[in-house]
Design a protein around this motif. Sequence first.
Motif, PDB file in Angstrom:
ATOM      1  N   SER A 169       3.385   7.555   8.284  1.00 26.28           N
ATOM      2  CA  SER A 169       3.764   6.582   9.311  1.00 26.28           C
ATOM      3  C   SER A 169       3.876   5.222   8.649  1.00 26.28           C
ATOM      4  O   SER A 169       3.171   4.926   7.681  1.00 26.28           O
ATOM      5  CB  SER A 169       2.749   6.547  10.459  1.00 26.28           C
ATOM      6  N   PHE A 170       4.795   4.393   9.175  1.00 27.90           N
ATOM      7  CA  PHE A 170       5.127   3.115   8.556  1.00 27.90           C
ATOM      8  C   PHE A 170       5.206   2.022   9.613  1.00 27.90           C
ATOM      9  O   PHE A 170       5.472   2.283  10.784  1.00 27.90           O
ATOM     10  CB  PHE A 170       6.498   3.189   7.866  1.00 27.90           C
ATOM     11  N   TYR A 171       4.993   0.775   9.162  1.00 25.98           N
ATOM     12  CA  TYR A 171       5.284  -0.378  10.022  1.00 25.98           C
ATOM     13  C   TYR A 171       5.757  -1.540   9.155  1.00 25.98           C
ATOM     14  O   TYR A 171       5.129  -1.863   8.133  1.00 25.98           O
ATOM     15  CB  TYR A 171       4.066  -0.816  10.835  1.00 25.98           C
ATOM     16  N   LEU A 172       6.868  -2.146   9.538  1.00 27.01           N
ATOM     17  CA  LEU A 172       7.416  -3.311   8.849  1.00 27.01           C
ATOM     18  C   LEU A 172       6.969  -4.567   9.576  1.00 27.01           C
ATOM     19  O   LEU A 172       7.223  -4.726  10.772  1.00 27.01           O
ATOM     20  CB  LEU A 172       8.945  -3.227   8.816  1.00 27.01           C
ATOM     21  N   ALA A 173       6.291  -5.476   8.871  1.00 34.06           N
ATOM     22  CA  ALA A 173       5.783  -6.699   9.473  1.00 34.06           C
ATOM     23  C   ALA A 173       6.921  -7.609   9.914  1.00 34.06           C
ATOM     24  O   ALA A 173       8.078  -7.453   9.495  1.00 34.06           O
ATOM     25  CB  ALA A 173       4.868  -7.433   8.492  1.00 34.06           C
ATOM     26  N   ALA A 174       6.604  -8.590  10.752  1.00 32.41           N
ATOM     27  CA  ALA A 174       7.612  -9.481  11.314  1.00 32.41           C
ATOM     28  C   ALA A 174       8.354 -10.286  10.256  1.00 32.41           C
ATOM     29  O   ALA A 174       9.474 -10.749  10.497  1.00 32.41           O
ATOM     30  CB  ALA A 174       6.957 -10.423  12.332  1.00 32.41           C
ATOM     31  N   ASP A 175       7.757 -10.441   9.050  1.00 34.23           N
ATOM     32  CA  ASP A 175       8.445 -11.188   7.992  1.00 34.23           C
ATOM     33  C   ASP A 175       9.572 -10.382   7.348  1.00 34.23           C
ATOM     34  O   ASP A 175      10.347 -10.909   6.541  1.00 34.23           O
ATOM     35  CB  ASP A 175       7.461 -11.671   6.920  1.00 34.23           C
ATOM     36  N   GLY A 176       9.671  -9.085   7.689  1.00 34.37           N
ATOM     37  CA  GLY A 176      10.712  -8.236   7.144  1.00 34.37           C
ATOM     38  C   GLY A 176      10.525  -7.889   5.681  1.00 34.37           C
ATOM     39  O   GLY A 176      11.398  -7.275   5.066  1.00 34.37           O
ATOM     40  N   LYS A 177       9.384  -8.257   5.102  1.00 40.07           N
ATOM     41  CA  LYS A 177       9.162  -8.079   3.668  1.00 40.07           C
ATOM     42  C   LYS A 177       7.905  -7.275   3.337  1.00 40.07           C
ATOM     43  O   LYS A 177       7.659  -6.969   2.168  1.00 40.07           O
ATOM     44  CB  LYS A 177       9.055  -9.455   2.988  1.00 40.07           C
ATOM     45  N   THR A 178       7.113  -6.957   4.344  1.00 36.67           N
ATOM     46  CA  THR A 178       5.816  -6.317   4.125  1.00 36.67           C
ATOM     47  C   THR A 178       5.744  -5.025   4.923  1.00 36.67           C
ATOM     48  O   THR A 178       5.916  -5.046   6.141  1.00 36.67           O
ATOM     49  CB  THR A 178       4.669  -7.250   4.558  1.00 36.67           C
ATOM     50  N   ILE A 179       5.512  -3.930   4.245  1.00 30.53           N
ATOM     51  CA  ILE A 179       5.370  -2.637   4.909  1.00 30.53           C
ATOM     52  C   ILE A 179       3.937  -2.150   4.755  1.00 30.53           C
ATOM     53  O   ILE A 179       3.408  -2.097   3.640  1.00 30.53           O
ATOM     54  CB  ILE A 179       6.330  -1.587   4.317  1.00 30.53           C
ATOM     55  N   VAL A 180       3.289  -1.823   5.860  1.00 32.45           N
ATOM     56  CA  VAL A 180       2.014  -1.118   5.825  1.00 32.45           C
ATOM     57  C   VAL A 180       2.287   0.320   6.240  1.00 32.45           C
ATOM     58  O   VAL A 180       3.101   0.564   7.138  1.00 32.45           O
ATOM     59  CB  VAL A 180       0.951  -1.772   6.729  1.00 32.45           C
ATOM     60  N   PHE A 181       1.653   1.261   5.573  1.00 29.65           N
ATOM     61  CA  PHE A 181       1.980   2.644   5.877  1.00 29.65           C
ATOM     62  C   PHE A 181       0.815   3.569   5.568  1.00 29.65           C
ATOM     63  O   PHE A 181      -0.145   3.201   4.885  1.00 29.65           O
ATOM     64  CB  PHE A 181       3.240   3.087   5.121  1.00 29.65           C
ATOM     65  N   SER A 182       0.922   4.776   6.109  1.00 30.10           N
ATOM     66  CA  SER A 182      -0.097   5.806   5.956  1.00 30.10           C
ATOM     67  C   SER A 182       0.512   7.014   5.279  1.00 30.10           C
ATOM     68  O   SER A 182       1.578   7.496   5.665  1.00 30.10           O
ATOM     69  CB  SER A 182      -0.623   6.209   7.341  1.00 30.10           C
ATOM     70  N   MET A 183      -0.162   7.511   4.263  1.00 29.39           N
ATOM     71  CA  MET A 183       0.216   8.775   3.642  1.00 29.39           C
ATOM     72  C   MET A 183      -0.881   9.226   2.688  1.00 29.39           C
ATOM     73  O   MET A 183      -1.804   8.462   2.379  1.00 29.39           O
ATOM     74  CB  MET A 183       1.555   8.677   2.910  1.00 29.39           C
TER      75      MET A 183
ATOM     76  N   HIS B  13      -8.608   8.112  -0.634  1.00 33.16           N
ATOM     77  CA  HIS B  13     -10.055   8.297  -0.578  1.00 33.16           C
ATOM     78  C   HIS B  13     -10.437   9.624   0.074  1.00 33.16           C
ATOM     79  O   HIS B  13     -11.608   9.903   0.267  1.00 33.16           O
ATOM     80  CB  HIS B  13     -10.699   7.140   0.192  1.00 33.16           C
ATOM     81  N   GLY B  14      -9.478  10.413   0.464  1.00 37.08           N
ATOM     82  CA  GLY B  14      -9.734  11.706   1.086  1.00 37.08           C
ATOM     83  C   GLY B  14      -8.452  12.237   1.702  1.00 37.08           C
ATOM     84  O   GLY B  14      -7.626  12.839   1.027  1.00 37.08           O
ATOM     85  N   GLY B  15      -8.283  11.999   3.000  1.00 37.56           N
ATOM     86  CA  GLY B  15      -7.059  12.389   3.686  1.00 37.56           C
ATOM     87  C   GLY B  15      -5.987  11.325   3.509  1.00 37.56           C
ATOM     88  O   GLY B  15      -5.814  10.762   2.428  1.00 37.56           O
ATOM     89  N   ARG B  16      -5.268  11.000   4.591  1.00 39.54           N
ATOM     90  CA  ARG B  16      -4.264   9.944   4.529  1.00 39.54           C
ATOM     91  C   ARG B  16      -4.944   8.578   4.506  1.00 39.54           C
ATOM     92  O   ARG B  16      -5.892   8.333   5.235  1.00 39.54           O
ATOM     93  CB  ARG B  16      -3.317  10.031   5.737  1.00 39.54           C
ATOM     94  N   ASP B  17      -4.438   7.674   3.677  1.00 39.58           N
ATOM     95  CA  ASP B  17      -4.933   6.302   3.579  1.00 39.58           C
ATOM     96  C   ASP B  17      -3.836   5.320   3.984  1.00 39.58           C
ATOM     97  O   ASP B  17      -2.650   5.658   4.040  1.00 39.58           O
ATOM     98  CB  ASP B  17      -5.351   5.985   2.141  1.00 39.58           C
ATOM     99  N   LEU B  18      -4.248   4.077   4.214  1.00 39.41           N
ATOM    100  CA  LEU B  18      -3.312   2.995   4.506  1.00 39.41           C
ATOM    101  C   LEU B  18      -2.999   2.222   3.229  1.00 39.41           C
ATOM    102  O   LEU B  18      -3.884   1.956   2.415  1.00 39.41           O
ATOM    103  CB  LEU B  18      -3.888   2.051   5.560  1.00 39.41           C
ATOM    104  N   TYR B  19      -1.712   1.847   3.098  1.00 38.00           N
ATOM    105  CA  TYR B  19      -1.191   1.150   1.920  1.00 38.00           C
ATOM    106  C   TYR B  19      -0.308  -0.012   2.356  1.00 38.00           C
ATOM    107  O   TYR B  19       0.103  -0.104   3.518  1.00 38.00           O
ATOM    108  CB  TYR B  19      -0.351   2.106   1.055  1.00 38.00           C
ATOM    109  N   VAL B  20       0.019  -0.871   1.384  1.00 37.55           N
ATOM    110  CA  VAL B  20       0.969  -1.959   1.622  1.00 37.55           C
ATOM    111  C   VAL B  20       1.942  -2.029   0.449  1.00 37.55           C
ATOM    112  O   VAL B  20       1.569  -1.755  -0.702  1.00 37.55           O
ATOM    113  CB  VAL B  20       0.253  -3.317   1.811  1.00 37.55           C
ATOM    114  N   SER B  21       3.211  -2.345   0.744  1.00 36.89           N
ATOM    115  CA  SER B  21       4.236  -2.589  -0.266  1.00 36.89           C
ATOM    116  C   SER B  21       5.050  -3.796   0.161  1.00 36.89           C
ATOM    117  O   SER B  21       5.162  -4.096   1.360  1.00 36.89           O
ATOM    118  CB  SER B  21       5.164  -1.377  -0.423  1.00 36.89           C
ATOM    119  N   PHE B  22       5.666  -4.473  -0.830  1.00 30.26           N
ATOM    120  CA  PHE B  22       6.378  -5.730  -0.560  1.00 30.26           C
ATOM    121  C   PHE B  22       7.822  -5.648  -1.051  1.00 30.26           C
ATOM    122  O   PHE B  22       8.104  -5.071  -2.111  1.00 30.26           O
ATOM    123  CB  PHE B  22       5.664  -6.899  -1.247  1.00 30.26           C
ATOM    124  N   LEU B  23       8.718  -6.241  -0.303  1.00 35.93           N
ATOM    125  CA  LEU B  23      10.135  -6.245  -0.645  1.00 35.93           C
ATOM    126  C   LEU B  23      10.375  -7.048  -1.917  1.00 35.93           C
ATOM    127  O   LEU B  23       9.847  -8.152  -2.087  1.00 35.93           O
ATOM    128  CB  LEU B  23      10.950  -6.850   0.507  1.00 35.93           C
TER     129      LEU B  23
END
Length: 254
Positions: A127-141, A147-157
């Motif tokens: 699952s993904f979400y793009l922040a209002a700045d259009g440059k920051t994605i937080v996501f789960s996979m 650390h075990g199952g799915r974790d939350l991550y961030v990536s930048f444009l």
Amino acid sequence: TKPKNLGEEVNSTYVDKSPTISPDGKTLYFVRENAKDGFGGQDLYFSTRSEDGVWSQSQNIGRPLNNQGNNFVNAVMPDNNTLMTINSYGRASLDEILAFTHRTKDGWSTPSRKAINRLQHLGRWVSFYLAADGKTIVFSMKRPDTHGGRDLYVSFLQPNGSFTAPTNLGNTVNTPGNEHCPFLAADGKTLYFDTDGHPGYGGRDIFMAKRLDDSWTNWEVPKNLGPTINTKGADEGLVIPASGEFAYFVSDKD
């Protein structure tokens, strides 16, 4: 306040989930599974909210955003004319599951794929979400460094149009369980997500955590949103328009 079902104008006898609200609070996009008027699998639907708060009859968003695969809207940009979606749209590569579409005079454009560098995606659920700045994605996979199952991550444009290699949000947010459905509020610091790894009321609960600096690994201890929202079942996918007036989420209760 006590949660209110959006009613049969939005909800159906099928599974309705994965809500995404436009920043102006007027359009709700969501997924409906295996509906008779769908294209197959999970399709995108939408409903619009009138000035007096009444939601319209939900509609299938149609092609090109829906196809025989599983289709999701994960974020709406502030102008309400750009959507971030998930689907391969003709490509099987998991490095290109993100795509962007723009509203035109003829409808939504064919989604254009974007890559996240060194994604190393494991497992099926994301699952993904793009922040209002259009440059920051937080996501789960699930990835090799979870650390075990799915974790939350961030990536930048990046200037070349792709997104940076994922940064794990750290073990204050992530647990040996599964963290999913991240939503970053308009302030860019307040994160909502659901998890079965932090203490809750049963099933998956929705939590909130605030980012303390720009490292994206330093967070307040997540707070459970409490029994008004969270139940013994599965509660997930909380999203909030820019006004903060309402929150929308999915529950299997009632």
